[in-house]
Design an enzyme around this catalytic site. Structure first.
Site: not given
Length: 261
Positions: A150, A153
């Protein structure tokens, strides 16, 4: 036969003139010979000084100059050959090159870490509180659902880390990897559809709100401050920004049941 000592060679050489004179006397008829007393001393025959082949003759100034010139040319030729010969690095130079390469590699790695503030998701997961412990220690909790792939993230990791370092004594920070099949129940329970997904829980484990995706750091900080202060609600109960779809997760089996990653 008369013999003369040579001062040059140390050899005894015959007096050729005396020998020739004797031959002439023998060839003259006896009738023509007149015996006359010879007066005076007999002269020694002259001798030419012959140097042995291996003897060194003295050099003149001109010859010495030519020899010096020849030596200079030889040295110049040798120097030009040395200049044209490629030189190979010695061990010290090789070590220096290896050291510089290592420093450059470390610098590149450090620069890549600095792009994300020097903090990775693995760092956050390593310092995170296990989920089971967070539900039982009596402190409010922030649960982050994330994945290593991600991008958002990874981008938010430095901001999360800074807040965590400031409030980790009063708030639990949990990291749950959505690729781990262990957390299937929690994914359904918290309704995780996009990541990063931050769920804010009170001391009893009840969810007070959630923040999803890329949002200003202040949103996350305000909710953590509210939990640390014991407030019953959080300022940002339901906010959604740009996120990665949880449907893209790469499911894998858990090798260690105690793992929270």
């Amino acid at each position: 036969m008369a013999v003369v000592a040579s001062r040059c060679t140390g050899l005894l050489l015959p007096d050729l003139r005396t020998s020739l004179a004797g031959l002439r006397r023998r060839s003259t008829p006896a009738s023509s010979l007149s015996l006359r007393p010879r007066r005076g001393r007999r002269r020694l025959g002259s001798l030419a000084c012959v140097a042995p082949p291996d003897s060194a003759e003295p050099q003149t100034d001109e010859q010495a100059a030519k020899d010096d010139s020849t030596e200079d040319k030889a040295e110049t030729s040798s120097a030009s050959q040395d200049a044209g010969t490629p030189t190979f690095p010695n061990k010290d130079l090789s070590r220096r090159i290896a050291l510089l390469s290592t420093i450059a590699a470390v610098g590149l790695f450090a620069s890549q870490r600095l792009d994300f503030g020097g903090v990775s998701l693995k760092d956050l997961a390593a310092n995170a509180t296990p989920y089971e412990e967070a539900l039982s220690n009596g402190k409010p909790t922030v649960v982050e659902f994330y994945a290593d792939w991600c991008e958002v993230c990874r981008e938010l990791a430095p901001d999360v880390y800074k807040v965590e370092q400031q409030y980790k004594d009063r708030v639990n920070f949990v990291m749950l990897n959505v690729d781990n099949t262990k957390w299937e129940q929690e994914l359904d329970e918290f309704g995780v559809e996009g990541i990063p997904h931050f769920a804010f829980l009170d001391k009893e484990g009840n969810e007070e709100g959630n923040v999803v995706g890329r949002l200003p750091k202040q949103y996350f900080l305000d909710n953590v401050v509210a939990l640390a202060s014991g407030e019953s609600t959080v300022p940002h109960a339901r906010v959604v920004g740009q996120f990665s779809s949880a449907e893209s997760r790469k499911v894998h089996q858990v090798s260690d049941p105690r793992s929270h990653g």
